[in-house]
Scaffold this motif. Structure first.
Motif, PDB file in Angstrom:
ATOM      1  N   ASP A  17       8.683   0.164  14.735  1.00 35.50           N
ATOM      2  CA  ASP A  17       9.082   1.143  15.759  1.00 35.50           C
ATOM      3  C   ASP A  17       7.871   1.945  16.242  1.00 35.50           C
ATOM      4  O   ASP A  17       7.800   2.372  17.384  1.00 35.50           O
ATOM      5  CB  ASP A  17      10.169   2.077  15.211  1.00 35.50           C
ATOM      6  CG  ASP A  17       9.743   2.765  13.921  1.00 35.50           C
ATOM      7  OD1 ASP A  17       9.292   2.050  12.999  1.00 35.50           O
ATOM      8  OD2 ASP A  17       9.842   4.007  13.823  1.00 35.50           O
ATOM      9  N   GLN A  18       6.905   2.095  15.354  1.00 32.24           N
ATOM     10  CA  GLN A  18       5.701   2.870  15.684  1.00 32.24           C
ATOM     11  C   GLN A  18       4.816   2.152  16.695  1.00 32.24           C
ATOM     12  O   GLN A  18       3.964   2.762  17.323  1.00 32.24           O
ATOM     13  CB  GLN A  18       4.850   3.121  14.421  1.00 32.24           C
ATOM     14  CG  GLN A  18       5.511   3.966  13.373  1.00 32.24           C
ATOM     15  CD  GLN A  18       5.390   5.441  13.704  1.00 32.24           C
ATOM     16  OE1 GLN A  18       5.747   5.865  14.798  1.00 32.24           O
ATOM     17  NE2 GLN A  18       4.905   6.239  12.770  1.00 32.24           N
ATOM     18  N   SER A  62      12.012  -2.041  10.569  1.00 32.74           N
ATOM     19  CA  SER A  62      11.800  -0.599  10.531  1.00 32.74           C
ATOM     20  C   SER A  62      12.720  -0.062   9.442  1.00 32.74           C
ATOM     21  O   SER A  62      13.946  -0.059   9.613  1.00 32.74           O
ATOM     22  CB  SER A  62      12.130   0.048  11.879  1.00 32.74           C
ATOM     23  OG  SER A  62      12.181   1.459  11.670  1.00 32.74           O
ATOM     24  N   HIS A  68       0.833  -1.201   0.000  1.00 30.43           N
ATOM     25  CA  HIS A  68       0.000   0.000   0.000  1.00 30.43           C
ATOM     26  C   HIS A  68       0.872   1.258   0.000  1.00 30.43           C
ATOM     27  O   HIS A  68       2.002   1.243   0.488  1.00 30.43           O
ATOM     28  CB  HIS A  68      -0.887  -0.033   1.245  1.00 30.43           C
ATOM     29  CG  HIS A  68      -1.988   0.974   1.240  1.00 30.43           C
ATOM     30  ND1 HIS A  68      -2.997   0.943   0.313  1.00 30.43           N
ATOM     31  CD2 HIS A  68      -2.235   2.041   2.045  1.00 30.43           C
ATOM     32  CE1 HIS A  68      -3.823   1.954   0.555  1.00 30.43           C
ATOM     33  NE2 HIS A  68      -3.381   2.638   1.594  1.00 30.43           N
ATOM     34  N   VAL A  69       0.317   2.323  -0.540  1.00 29.40           N
ATOM     35  CA  VAL A  69       1.052   3.587  -0.569  1.00 29.40           C
ATOM     36  C   VAL A  69       1.423   4.007   0.863  1.00 29.40           C
ATOM     37  O   VAL A  69       0.648   3.808   1.798  1.00 29.40           O
ATOM     38  CB  VAL A  69       0.216   4.667  -1.309  1.00 29.40           C
ATOM     39  CG1 VAL A  69      -1.072   4.996  -0.570  1.00 29.40           C
ATOM     40  CG2 VAL A  69       1.010   5.924  -1.555  1.00 29.40           C
ATOM     41  N   GLY A 106       6.055  12.648  -2.802  1.00 28.92           N
ATOM     42  CA  GLY A 106       6.362  11.611  -1.825  1.00 28.92           C
ATOM     43  C   GLY A 106       5.704  10.288  -2.198  1.00 28.92           C
ATOM     44  O   GLY A 106       5.403   9.471  -1.352  1.00 28.92           O
ATOM     45  N   ALA A 152       3.461   2.588   2.856  1.00 34.74           N
ATOM     46  CA  ALA A 152       3.804   1.501   3.772  1.00 34.74           C
ATOM     47  C   ALA A 152       5.282   1.585   4.130  1.00 34.74           C
ATOM     48  O   ALA A 152       5.742   0.986   5.104  1.00 34.74           O
ATOM     49  CB  ALA A 152       3.481   0.153   3.127  1.00 34.74           C
ATOM     50  N   GLY A 153       6.027   2.323   3.307  1.00 32.35           N
ATOM     51  CA  GLY A 153       7.464   2.486   3.582  1.00 32.35           C
ATOM     52  C   GLY A 153       8.337   1.672   2.637  1.00 32.35           C
ATOM     53  O   GLY A 153       9.484   1.372   2.957  1.00 32.35           O
ATOM     54  N   SER A 209       9.764   2.395  -0.384  1.00 29.90           N
ATOM     55  CA  SER A 209      10.968   3.049  -0.899  1.00 29.90           C
ATOM     56  C   SER A 209      11.980   3.278   0.212  1.00 29.90           C
ATOM     57  O   SER A 209      13.179   3.078   0.020  1.00 29.90           O
ATOM     58  CB  SER A 209      10.611   4.381  -1.550  1.00 29.90           C
ATOM     59  OG  SER A 209       9.683   4.175  -2.581  1.00 29.90           O
ATOM     60  N   THR A 210      11.496   3.665   1.380  1.00 30.38           N
ATOM     61  CA  THR A 210      12.404   3.899   2.501  1.00 30.38           C
ATOM     62  C   THR A 210      13.119   2.605   2.873  1.00 30.38           C
ATOM     63  O   THR A 210      14.331   2.561   3.036  1.00 30.38           O
ATOM     64  CB  THR A 210      11.613   4.430   3.724  1.00 30.38           C
ATOM     65  OG1 THR A 210      10.890   5.584   3.297  1.00 30.38           O
ATOM     66  CG2 THR A 210      12.505   4.770   4.876  1.00 30.38           C
ATOM     67  N   ASN A 215       6.457  -3.596   8.508  1.00 29.36           N
ATOM     68  CA  ASN A 215       7.316  -2.424   8.637  1.00 29.36           C
ATOM     69  C   ASN A 215       6.780  -1.409   9.658  1.00 29.36           C
ATOM     70  O   ASN A 215       5.631  -1.519  10.092  1.00 29.36           O
ATOM     71  CB  ASN A 215       7.428  -1.777   7.250  1.00 29.36           C
ATOM     72  CG  ASN A 215       8.573  -0.810   7.161  1.00 29.36           C
ATOM     73  OD1 ASN A 215       9.599  -0.999   7.809  1.00 29.36           O
ATOM     74  ND2 ASN A 215       8.403   0.241   6.372  1.00 29.36           N
ATOM     75  N   LYS A 216       7.602  -0.441   9.949  1.00 27.25           N
ATOM     76  CA  LYS A 216       7.289   0.615  10.921  1.00 27.25           C
ATOM     77  C   LYS A 216       6.958   0.010  12.282  1.00 27.25           C
ATOM     78  O   LYS A 216       6.092   0.509  13.008  1.00 27.25           O
ATOM     79  CB  LYS A 216       6.126   1.502  10.436  1.00 27.25           C
ATOM     80  CG  LYS A 216       6.340   2.145   9.063  1.00 27.25           C
ATOM     81  CD  LYS A 216       5.419   3.303   8.815  1.00 27.25           C
ATOM     82  CE  LYS A 216       5.476   3.776   7.373  1.00 27.25           C
ATOM     83  NZ  LYS A 216       4.586   4.867   7.045  1.00 27.25           N
ATOM     84  N   SER A 247      12.162  12.814   6.294  1.00 26.33           N
ATOM     85  CA  SER A 247      11.932  11.384   6.501  1.00 26.33           C
ATOM     86  C   SER A 247      11.949  10.605   5.191  1.00 26.33           C
ATOM     87  O   SER A 247      11.875   9.391   5.181  1.00 26.33           O
ATOM     88  CB  SER A 247      10.602  11.175   7.228  1.00 26.33           C
ATOM     89  OG  SER A 247       9.537  11.560   6.396  1.00 26.33           O
ATOM     90  N   THR A 265       5.776   6.958  -4.993  1.00 30.71           N
ATOM     91  CA  THR A 265       6.425   6.270  -6.105  1.00 30.71           C
ATOM     92  C   THR A 265       5.412   6.153  -7.230  1.00 30.71           C
ATOM     93  O   THR A 265       4.279   5.748  -7.004  1.00 30.71           O
ATOM     94  CB  THR A 265       6.882   4.863  -5.668  1.00 30.71           C
ATOM     95  OG1 THR A 265       7.607   4.988  -4.466  1.00 30.71           O
ATOM     96  CG2 THR A 265       7.734   4.201  -6.719  1.00 30.71           C
TER      97      THR A 265
HETATM   98  P1  GDP Z   1       6.083   4.102  -0.003  1.00 35.87           P
HETATM   99  O1  GDP Z   1       5.011   4.968  -0.549  1.00 35.87           O
HETATM  100  O2  GDP Z   1       5.557   2.772   0.425  1.00 35.87           O
HETATM  101  O3  GDP Z   1       7.298   3.974  -0.879  1.00 35.87           O
HETATM  102  O4  GDP Z   1       6.552   4.785   1.371  1.00 35.87           O
HETATM  103  P2  GDP Z   1       7.773   5.727   1.659  1.00 35.87           P
HETATM  104  O5  GDP Z   1       9.037   4.948   1.700  1.00 35.87           O
HETATM  105  O6  GDP Z   1       7.706   6.878   0.719  1.00 35.87           O
HETATM  106  O7  GDP Z   1       7.485   6.167   3.140  1.00 35.87           O
HETATM  107  C1  GDP Z   1       6.335   6.867   3.523  1.00 35.87           C
HETATM  108  C2  GDP Z   1       6.567   7.540   4.859  1.00 35.87           C
HETATM  109  O8  GDP Z   1       6.723   6.560   5.891  1.00 35.87           O
HETATM  110  C3  GDP Z   1       7.821   8.393   4.917  1.00 35.87           C
HETATM  111  O9  GDP Z   1       7.554   9.553   5.614  1.00 35.87           O
HETATM  112  C4  GDP Z   1       8.809   7.553   5.662  1.00 35.87           C
HETATM  113  O10 GDP Z   1       9.763   8.288   6.353  1.00 35.87           O
HETATM  114  C5  GDP Z   1       7.910   6.824   6.617  1.00 35.87           C
HETATM  115  N1  GDP Z   1       8.512   5.549   7.031  1.00 35.87           N
HETATM  116  C6  GDP Z   1       8.989   4.595   6.222  1.00 35.87           C
HETATM  117  N2  GDP Z   1       9.460   3.561   6.921  1.00 35.87           N
HETATM  118  C7  GDP Z   1       9.274   3.863   8.240  1.00 35.87           C
HETATM  119  C8  GDP Z   1       9.565   3.166   9.460  1.00 35.87           C
HETATM  120  O11 GDP Z   1      10.087   2.062   9.499  1.00 35.87           O
HETATM  121  N3  GDP Z   1       9.201   3.797  10.611  1.00 35.87           N
HETATM  122  C9  GDP Z   1       8.619   5.016  10.614  1.00 35.87           C
HETATM  123  N4  GDP Z   1       8.318   5.543  11.776  1.00 35.87           N
HETATM  124  N5  GDP Z   1       8.348   5.695   9.486  1.00 35.87           N
HETATM  125  C10 GDP Z   1       8.658   5.130   8.301  1.00 35.87           C
END
Ligand code: GDP
Length: 669
Positions: free
Chosen positions: A394-395, A430, A253-254, A308, A256-257, A259-260, A391-392, A291, A310
């Protein structure tokens, strides 16, 4: 890294004006750069030029065919035969380049003397090109270099243990004749094969290669090459240093993290250097998106960074202990699902990223979220192994209960979607903190309950898929662009077989052949590439306008079929509207996205036995298995699923949702 872009839906009538035209003068593009000027010249030289006085009176289509034939002939004959002679032969042979070549050869065989005379005429300035160029003799010298360079390729291949026909350069008095030898090349010929390093030191006499047209012939590429003698499997192993190749797509899902997570993983594996990462950190801070620094590793375009999100499929390469991974970062936003499909269609395995935060996992998992849709899509497109990055974490303070809750819900769904439990692994991560990505975590709150592998360890344990290198060559185009130099570039994954520089390949549609001038794999030029490789091919002898994203390149001897009507067995997903005859859909197939209609509802089948439950049903509803006939607007190149799994599967979408997955059972027309 490379990007996909969907140009299939472009209106080419409009787009044509923006595309480089061989016919147009460079001045049409404003002040050409010096380099471009040179490229243009070179291209011009390779172009079949028909003097205006000799131009045959043919229609536009025939003229295009004529040019294509002349170009093919020119590759074989060089400048040894006049344009007019070739044109006449092409017209007599009804635009068959091969027959025309034969005709020219036989004419030249019977009239060697007159050909010599022709040559004298050519070298005394009656060249068809003439004009403000160098004197003809000198010009041939410059022309010979690319030819020799091409020979070099075969020379190199021989050293790689490839047993293919080679081109040799033999001295004969003060003229040098390049003589093509067959696969049974004799010993004396081999050492004469020209090497790259030696091309510049060719004697000036080599300038007259064109003097013996029979000798300059290099049609082995299209006729005599004995591909079966190449041990591609062994070569592949050598090339990868014993590592296996896997194409991995990251889905979810958008936000979800994804790319990070992958950006950070690339950083930790040393694929992004510290300086670049520092730059991203600074830039993202400045942009008020600190972030997103790791996401920027994969989200390359300005718009992606600004939003922000992809949008396109980012592609890069990294290595694990035992594998070479081609990583595709697919967009999560529903607007870009077609891009995600073309990424997933090229993947062997997937990493599904879900956001563990409260409410976020649920939003992605519920109807309308992309977690389910992506999961279903990749499974339907043939991906069987999955790593789920929860993922995340830590949250949610790395809580085991939350992890369990998510894995239970997802597990049930993924099982229904057709994934085997043993092929799915769940890893708490995370992406932002880099926890549990490449090394196992040392966080006490995690290791108190999680003893499993890190994400990279799990990726390393994926089973590599079979690479069908022994099957005929197939490559589905994911991008088309004009690069410097002659010809143009297409990128895509080789689905089957292999390709070498110099090969003639067939594009379907439009059912035309071209030559492979260069192959680039992971940003490096190579002589060959095989199934599983994401490559960029530079092709010549075809107009770029004819190639769209979704075209399939194949072996001309074993071509893929192009059709507009085919039957398929489909599984209907969760749909609100029943599907009736004439239902409009978007057919997504590899990198193709083509409007189609369900022309006929043939039968409803029993889900597990496949037995026909009802013939000619009036409509199809959710969860049903059925045989339908589909009609596309334009021809698409397809294979039967039973022959070629990867090229026989497709998805159907309607109004922004995926409504069905199917496999091709019969190609009609
Ligand atoms: P994508 O749309 O799935 O590619 O998500 P992104 O990588 O663009 O991340 C979306 C947001 O989630 C960004 O603000 C990231 O900093 C945040 N984020 C990604 N991974 C983590 C994580 O492991 N922990 C926290 N707290 N935030 C995260």
């Amino acid at each position: 890294m490379s990007r996909h872009r969907n140009v299939r839906s472009y209106n080419y009538d409009e787009a044509a004006q923006f595309i480089y035209s061989r016919q147009a003068r460079p001045s049409a593009f404003g002040e050409p750069l010096e380099e471009e000027d040179y490229e243009y010249e070179e291209e011009e030289e390779q172009q079949p030029v028909v003097p205006s006085t000799q131009k045959p009176r043919v229609g536009a289509d025939d003229q295009a065919r004529l040019y294509s034939c002349l170009e093919q002939m020119r590759e074989v004959l060089g400048d040894s035969v006049s344009e007019q002679e070739m044109t006449e032969a092409v017209l007599k042979c009804n635009f068959s380049a091969q027959e025309a070549l034969d005709m020219v050869f036989s004419q030249n065989n019977t009239a060697r003397g007159s050909r010599a005379k022709n040559q004298t005429a050519l070298s005394s300035g009656k060249s068809t090109k003439g004009g403000a160029r160098d004197p003809p003799v000198k010009k041939t010298e410059s022309e010979i270099v690319p030819k020799v360079a091409r020979m070099t390729v075969s020379g190199k291949k021989q050293t790689m243990g490839f047993d293919i026909p080679s081109t040799t350069v033999e001295e004969n008095g003060d003229s040098v004749n390049a003589i093509k030898k067959g696969a049974g090349l004799d010993e004396t010929a081999t050492p004469r094969t020209v090497d790259v390093s030696s091309k510049t030191s060719l004697p000036a006499a080599a300038t007259s290669v064109a003097e013996e047209p029979m000798a300059t012939q290099t049609p082995g590429r299209s006729t005599g090459k004995s591909k079966q003698q190449i041990d591609v499997k062994a070569e592949l192993e050598k090339r990868q240093g014993g590592k296996q190749l896997i194409n991995l797509v990251v889905i979810g899902h958008v936000d979800a993290g994804k790319s990070t997570l992958m950006g950070h993983l690339l950083y930790l594996t040393g694929n992004v250097n510290k300086r670049t990462m520092h730059k991203y950190e600074q830039e993202s801070k400045k942009a008020g998106k600190a972030s997103f620094a790791y996401a920027w590793v994969l989200d390359e375009t300005g718009e992606e960074r600004e939003r922000g999100v992809t949008m396109d499929v980012g592609m890069t390469k990294f290595e694990t202990k035992t594998k070479v991974i081609t990583l595709m970062d697919a967009p999560g936003h529903r607007d870009f699902i077609p891009n995600m499909i073309s990424g997933a269609a090229q993947a062997d395995v997937a990493v599904l990223v879900v956001d563990a935060s409260r409410g976020e996992f649920e939003a992605g998992f519920e109807a309308g979220g992309q977690t389910r849709e992506h999961g279903l899509l990749v499974r339907s497109l043939g991906v069987t192994q999955l790593a789920v990055a929860v993922n995340k974490m830590d949250q949610v303070s790395w809580q085991q209960e939350r992890f369990k809750e998510i894995t239970t819900k997802l597990g049930q769904f993924l099982k229904q979607a057709g994934f085997k439990e043993s092929d799915v692994g769940y890893i708490p991560t995370s992406g932002l903190a880099g926890e549990n990505l490449i090394n196992r975590s040392t966080l006490p709150e995690l290791i108190s309950w999680y003893k499993g592998p890190s994400l990279l360890e799990h990726i390393d344990s994926f089973k590599p898929p079979q690479r069908p290198v022994e099957k005929p060559f197939r490559l589905c185009v994911s991008d088309v662009f004009k690069d410097q130099g002659s010809g143009f570039c297409v990128t895509g994954k080789i689905e089957a077989g292999y390709v070498q520089t110099g090969d003639k390949i067939l594009a379907m549609p439009p059912n035309e052949t071209c030559s492979v001038k260069g192959i680039v794999l992971h940003d490096e030029p190579v002589d060959w590439a095989a199934a599983g490789d994401h490559v960029s091919l530079t092709v010549t002898g075809m107009d770029i306008i004819k190639i769209n994203v979704g075209c399939l390149f194949c072996d001309p001897k074993e071509p893929i079929k192009a059709c507009t009507r085919f039957r398929a067995r489909v599984l209907i997903f969760n749909i609100d509207l029943p599907i009736t005859q004439g239902f409009p859909v978007l057919l997504h197939y590899q990198t193709v996205s083509e409007p189609a209609t369900i022309r006929r509802l043939v039968s409803i089948l029993h889900k597990s036995t496949g037995e026909v439950l009802k013939r000619r049903p009036k409509c199809l509803t959710k969860g049903q298995n059925a045989v339908v006939e589909l009609q596309t607007q334009r021809p698409v190149a397809l294979e039967l699923y039973k022959d070629f799994k990867e090229l026989g599967r497709f998805m159907l979408r309607y109004a922004g949702s995926t409504i069905s997955a199917g496999v091709v059972t019969e190609i009609k027309e």
